[in-house]
Enzyme design. Structure first.
Site, mmCIF file in Angstrom:
data_model
loop_
_atom_site.group_PDB
_atom_site.id
_atom_site.type_symbol
_atom_site.label_atom_id
_atom_site.label_comp_id
_atom_site.label_asym_id
_atom_site.label_seq_id
_atom_site.Cartn_x
_atom_site.Cartn_y
_atom_site.Cartn_z
ATOM 1 N N GLY A 109 0.871 -1.248 0.088
ATOM 2 C CA GLY A 109 0.069 0.148 0.149
ATOM 3 C C GLY A 109 0.957 1.186 0.094
ATOM 4 N N GLY A 159 0.017 9.469 0.089
ATOM 5 C CA GLY A 159 0.693 10.737 -0.150
ATOM 6 C C GLY A 159 2.111 10.840 0.845
ATOM 7 N N MET A 160 1.912 10.390 1.991
ATOM 8 C CA MET A 160 2.837 10.604 2.741
ATOM 9 C C MET A 160 3.972 9.513 2.797
ATOM 10 S SD MET A 160 2.323 13.691 4.195
ATOM 11 C CE MET A 160 3.296 13.752 5.756
ATOM 12 N N GLN A 210 4.763 4.919 2.441
ATOM 13 C CA GLN A 210 4.815 3.550 1.822
ATOM 14 C C GLN A 210 4.521 2.546 2.691
ATOM 15 O OE1 GLN A 210 5.226 3.025 -2.034
ATOM 16 N NE2 GLN A 210 4.232 0.959 -1.234
ATOM 17 N N LYS A 262 5.483 0.604 7.831
ATOM 18 C CA LYS A 262 4.935 1.835 7.105
ATOM 19 C C LYS A 262 6.144 2.955 7.343
ATOM 20 C CE LYS A 262 1.725 5.575 7.879
ATOM 21 N NZ LYS A 262 0.586 6.033 8.472
ATOM 22 N N ASP A 281 -10.698 8.680 11.487
ATOM 23 C CA ASP A 281 -10.440 8.132 10.165
ATOM 24 C C ASP A 281 -10.991 6.937 9.826
ATOM 25 O OD1 ASP A 281 -10.007 9.032 7.492
ATOM 26 O OD2 ASP A 281 -7.928 7.931 7.583
#
Length: 447
Positions: A24, A27-28, A30, A45, A138
């Site tokens: 996945g 924008g910030m 990987q 991450k 979120d």
């Protein structure tokens, strides 16, 4: 589950985790599939080097601190992290399965029973998070992973302490996913309350049951307008009728009009019990329906065993025969080479490497015992040569059935009835032997 290969610019290792592929990105950062030295899979991450600055590091460090405080059976656990590294990274529990967004896109919406089970499970998980003084902020279909042990919530990157009005985002900036965002969050109100996660959960359940969000628009500005306008009701079309009252309450415009998470659990239980099931039974049905095949990760991480000499079935473009759970003596299922016969419909499974069958494979042993005599419950086709066995020393063919006449047939002497009685006893023993061998093969098969 799609796992992309690493690019030449990707690191091969971070914090002791070997990186195996991409699972996945945003924008910030990987997200990679990683493996610890002891073989523990992890979702690693990493903040992209181009966006690493003091503010990003501060937000990332906040995410790590929040994840340290979050725990629960339905929350992907933090394994390790280093927000000061270059680049900053964190590793969380890897949940093998599709997220809800991809599952619905691939298999279609869930029915009312499964949606109610999902609602009860996630509401209980969020209630546990709220008890720890946190809000998710979120929750969305992409942040609900459908694992082999049930759904789990991920990505607490926007989580905040419920009593805090402090934010690391810039003034007048709204962060979140508009399609699942409650009006008060879209308006930038602070402090937020647990009702924001109730609204988001309602949006997630609506998507699970209907395949769409409460509001849909061609651009984000129109979408925000629909969310914050109290005169525009959420679109509940496509949702099962019995779920509509609960969804409408959870998606109420005013936070004080929404039910608590405990109320959501209670109402989901009532919907499940109205269909004659217990909550635990409904959860098992949900897991069985949504979980990916348990061998997918093993296939991705497996080291290919030695391959027998000669071209494999895959190389020759033929089909491979894969043993099924059918009774001994039935034809084996034919599937494309490398696929498991237990693969669920619609779930893409990476091809498996060819495996050299050892000489002690139960299929070889099965060829040396009598095939079982079909019983009344057996649906073996009439063409099956029941009762036959290969000649002594013969090698087993691909199909475990043998059409070779038994050794010595035609030279039997003595009372025919006595021979038949011995044959029936032998066939009964052969069925028991064949069943045990079949179970042994099922336990040792690599797929």
């Amino acid at each position: 589950m799609h796992i992309a290969p690493l690019s030449p610019d990707d690191p091969s290792e971070l914090g002791g985790y070997e990186l195996l592929g991409r699972i996945g990105q945003g924008g910030m950062g990987q997200v990679y599939l990683g493996e610890s030295p002891g073989g523990e899979p992890a979702a690693v991450k990493v903040i992209k080097p181009g966006v690493v600055d003091s503010g990003t590091r501060l937000r990332f460090a906040q995410e790590v601190e929040i994840l340290k405080t979050v725990w629960g059976a339905r929350v992907a656990a933090l394994l390790d992290a280093d927000p000061e590294a270059d680049p900053p990274w964190l590793a969380t529990e890897y949940v093998e399965g599709l997220d809800l967004s991809r599952h619905v896109g691939r298999h279609g919406p869930l029915d009312s029973l499964l949606t109610a089970s999902l609602g009860a499970t996630l509401a209980e998980a969020l209630a546990s998070v709220h008890k720890q003084g946190l809000l998710h902020r979120d929750l969305k279909p992409a942040n609900v992973l459908l694992g082999p042990n049930g759904p789990k919530v991920i990505d607490f990157g926007l989580a905040v302490f419920a009593e805090s009005s402090v934010s690391l985002t810039a003034a007048d900036t709204v962060v979140g996913t508009p399609s699942c965002m409650p009006p008060e969050q879209a308006n930038g109100e602070k402090p937020l309350t647990p009702a924001v996660d109730v609204y988001a959960l309602g949006a997630v359940l609506l998507f699970a049951a209907s395949g769409h969000a409460p509001y849909r628009a061609d651009n984000i500005h129109l979408l925000f307008h629909q969310v914050v306008d109290p005169t525009i009701a959420p679109d509940l079309s496509g949702a099962p009728e019995e779920l509509v009252p609960l969804l409408a309450a959870m998606l109420a415009h005013r936070a004080e009009d929404r039910p608590t998470l405990n109320d959501v659990v209670r109402r989901c239980r009532a919907l499940i019990e109205a269909q004659g099931l217990k909550v635990a039974q409904a959860r098992r049905r949900l897991t069985n329906h949504t979980a990916a095949p348990a061998h997918v990760l093993d296939d991705l991480l497996a080291v290919a065993p030695p391959v027998a000499a000669g071209p494999s079935a895959r190389e020759q473009g033929r089909t491979a025969r894969v043993p099924t759970d059918a009774a001994p003596g039935r034809p084996e299922a034919k599937t494309p080479a490398g696929e498991s016969a237990r693969q669920k419909p619609g779930v893409a499974v990476p091809p498996m490497p060819p495996v050299q069958v050892p000489p002690t494979d139960p299929r070889l042993l099965l060829a040396r015992v009598d095939a079982p005599t079909p019983s009344s419950a057996d649906s073996t086709p009439a063409s099956t040569t029941a009762g036959r066995e290969p000649t002594e020393g013969a090698t087993a063919p691909d199909d475990v059935r043998s059409s070779v006449p038994p050794a010595g047939r035609g030279r039997v002497s003595g009372d025919d009835s006595s021979v038949r009685r011995r044959s029936r006893r032998h066939s009964a023993q052969a069925r028991i032997t064949a069943q045990r061998l079949r179970e042994a093969y099922a336990a040792s098969t690599p797929f």
